[in-house]
Design an enzyme around this catalytic site. Structure first.
Site, PDB file in Angstrom:
ATOM      1  N   LYS A 195      25.256  30.434   4.831  1.00  0.00           N
ATOM      2  CA  LYS A 195      23.459  30.723   5.217  1.00  0.00           C
ATOM      3  C   LYS A 195      22.927  29.364   4.858  1.00  0.00           C
ATOM      4  CE  LYS A 195      20.346  32.129   2.790  1.00  0.00           C
ATOM      5  NZ  LYS A 195      19.173  31.164   3.248  1.00  0.00           N
ATOM      6  N   GLU A 269      26.446  25.732  -8.482  1.00  0.00           N
ATOM      7  CA  GLU A 269      25.903  24.599  -8.725  1.00  0.00           C
ATOM      8  C   GLU A 269      24.503  24.529  -8.681  1.00  0.00           C
ATOM      9  OE1 GLU A 269      24.485  21.285  -8.282  1.00  0.00           O
ATOM     10  OE2 GLU A 269      25.458  20.830  -6.415  1.00  0.00           O
ATOM     11  N   CYS A 303      20.142  17.231  -7.001  1.00  0.00           N
ATOM     12  CA  CYS A 303      20.153  18.142  -8.399  1.00  0.00           C
ATOM     13  C   CYS A 303      20.752  17.120  -9.550  1.00  0.00           C
ATOM     14  CB  CYS A 303      21.271  19.151  -8.270  1.00  0.00           C
ATOM     15  SG  CYS A 303      22.531  18.574  -7.199  1.00  0.00           S
ATOM     16  N   GLU A 400      13.166  20.905 -13.916  1.00  0.00           N
ATOM     17  CA  GLU A 400      13.692  19.844 -13.097  1.00  0.00           C
ATOM     18  C   GLU A 400      12.241  19.854 -12.172  1.00  0.00           C
ATOM     19  OE1 GLU A 400      16.268  21.815 -10.137  1.00  0.00           O
ATOM     20  OE2 GLU A 400      17.333  19.889 -10.270  1.00  0.00           O
TER      21      GLU A 400
END
Ligand code: NAI
Ligand code: MG
Length: 491
Positions: A195, A269, A303, A400
């Protein structure tokens, strides 16, 4: 009048030295009006749809499916069928042939894919062309090479496939994340339901045409589009043996809770808040390039971005002034322009998140700098930003941001650098800039990060494992390690 003077007369020196527009042609790409789900090698007409757009212009691009649990179920059934009726029993050398074909077709069609990636995701064409596409093809080449050598990779452990893998990927490197997920899964004899992220489905849908060209047997790779609800349906489906997820830490945690006790395998992850550490003996001009690449590459939607800059105090002023000067040369704008360094923010939602965190940085007392740049009127944009006077407790030093925003901290000693670098809930990556090889090794032993780059940043290779510690997740992708999540091994 001399010859030279006469020529100058005819071609006057321009009054301003800005670049002329250099747009990449987009007519190499055909975008359909409407896409279905790719299930069992056929296009399944979707029950529900939504519209995907270009974040640079807000132009509506296509209707794509919002897969329901029943459609996800059909994709899982197709994957199971392909797994049991051929694919898992195929010799590794045969699986390798398909992977090599996919890699070669991706190379042949790389310009088409790069243009589409930039249109749908907003990243600069020079990055999709020079980074995403070559790396995506390289992953297929690399894992094609392992497909018939698994017994040598894991001697005496009878490596075999796991079954049907459900793979959920984010929007920052759409095709590259697809390659990271699909290549090792197929090399090991698994079948896949993937997906893509809701904002960036188009290159995954174009990839179905590559599968057709490569004559991959139907059902080995199935692609369903949709948002988090589709992802959740895939996670919950009892016919899936393994989930591989890349995305936010919040969703990663929810998936882990959901799968606890089910026996399904999982790799995550997740996010990061990496330290990029500059020592006073570093080659400063190269380090400044590394800082820029670390945080402004892909609009900071990375990331492993070097989002916390740790500078040794003695070179602080010099580093910041060089960095500011360099930031003034960054070109923000049309992703399809070959001179663009920073493209569009991927979605309105992400732009709001960045804006909110930047406001919090100002309120908490950090000092903001943004070079002068004119942002386009339509679309989602954010100027490259650097914050100085940042305390470790500020949200911009902890959370983040996933945008072109750098937070600068300082340190005096190597011990202090390590302590500050590790002062985060994450642990995905780090950078170290120094002349001394011994210091690089000393730092690499102490930094709690899955990847430590030395005198470089954001450098990727399919043979090198990638993954995190702590809230950055677990499991490795890439390299020999990247095979393990897709294999049953006898102990
Ligand atoms: P997200 O984690 O919601 O989305 C990533 C993928 O997970 C998408 O395909 C999404 O449809 C899917 N998803 C969402 N909810 C799900 C659920 N309940 N079950 C299964 N799948 C689900 O990330 P989002 O909302 O796009 O971004 C939020 C923040 O996450 C970003 O600002 C960034 O900080 C971080 N992020 C980190 C990424 C990374 O590479 N580590 C990638 C994307 C986002
Ligand atoms: Mg989300």
């Amino acid at each position: 009048m001399s010859d030279v003077e006469r020529r100058q007369d005819r071609a006057p020196v321009p009054t301003d030295w800005t670049y002329a527009p250099a747009p990449e042609a987009r007519d190499i790409v055909t975008i359909e009006e409407r896409y279905g789900h790719y299930v069992g090698g056929e296009w399944l007409e979707p029950a529900e749809t939504y519209t995907t757009l270009s974040p640079a212009t807000e132009e509506l691009l296509a209707e794509v499916g919002q897969a329901t649990p029943a459609e996800v179920g059909a994709a899982v059934d197709a994957a199971r069928d392909a797994y049991e009726n051929g694919w898992s029993a195929l010799p590794g050398s045969e699986r390798a042939k398909y992977l090599f074909r996919i890699a070669r077709v991706l190379q042949e069609r790389s310009r088409e894919f790069a243009v589409l990636e930039s249109i749908n995701g907003g990243k600069p064409i020079k990055e999709s062309r020079d980074v995403d596409l070559p790396l995506a093809a390289a992953h297929f080449f690399y894992y094609a090479g392992w497909a018939d050598k698994l017994e040598y990779a894991f001697p005496n452990r009878r490596p075999g496939p796991v079954g049907v893998a459900g793979q959920i990927i984010p929007w920052n490197f759409p095709l590259l994340m697809l390659a990271w997920k699909i290549a090792p899964a197929l090399a090991c004899g698994n079948t896949v339901v993937l997906k893509p992220a809701e904002t960036t489905p188009l290159t995954a849908l174009l990839f179905c045409d590559v599968l057709r060209q490569a004559e991959l047997p139907p059902g080995v790779v199935n692609i369903v589009t949709g948002d988090g609800r589709t992802g959740a349906a895939l996670v919950q489906h009892p016919g899936v043996d393994k989930i591989a997820f890349t995305g936010s830490t919040d969703v990663g945690k929810a998936i882990q809770r959901e799968l606890a006790g089910t026996g399904k395998r999982l790799t995550l992850e997740l996010g990061g808040k990496a330290a990029n550490v500059i020592f006073d003996d570093a080659a400063l001009d190269q380090a400044v390039e590394g800082i820029v690449n670390g945080i402004y590459f892909n609009q900071g939607h990375v990331c492993c971005a070097g989002s916390r800059l740790l500078v040794q105090e003695s070179i602080y002023e010099q580093t910041i002034s060089k960095l500011r000067r360099r930031m003034e040369t960054l070109r923000v704008g049309d992703p399809l322009d070959k001179n663009t360094d920073i493209g569009a923010i991927n979605s309105r939602q992400q732009l709001e998140k960045i804006t909110e965190l930047v406001e919090s940085g100002k309120e908490e007392g950090a000092e903001i700098y943004q070079p002068p740049c004119r942002l386009p009127e339509r679309g989602y944009w954010f100027a490259p930003t650097v914050f100085t006077n940042v305390a470790q407790s500020y949200r911009i030093a902890q959370e983040e941001i996933f945008g072109p925003v750098l937070s600068v901290l300082t340190f005096r000693t190597p011990d202090e650098a390590v302590e500050k670098a590790n002062n985060t809930a994450y642990g995905l990556s780090a950078g170290v800039w120094t002349e001394k090889g011994s210091r690089i090794l000393w730092m690499a032993q102490r930094l709690r990060a899955g990847v430590v780059w030395a005198n470089t940043y954001n450098r990727f290779d399919p043979s090198s494992p990638f993954g995190g510690y702590r809230e950055s997740g677990f499991g490795r992708e890439g390299g020999l390690h990247g095979l393990e999540p897709y294999l049953e091994l006898e102990s």
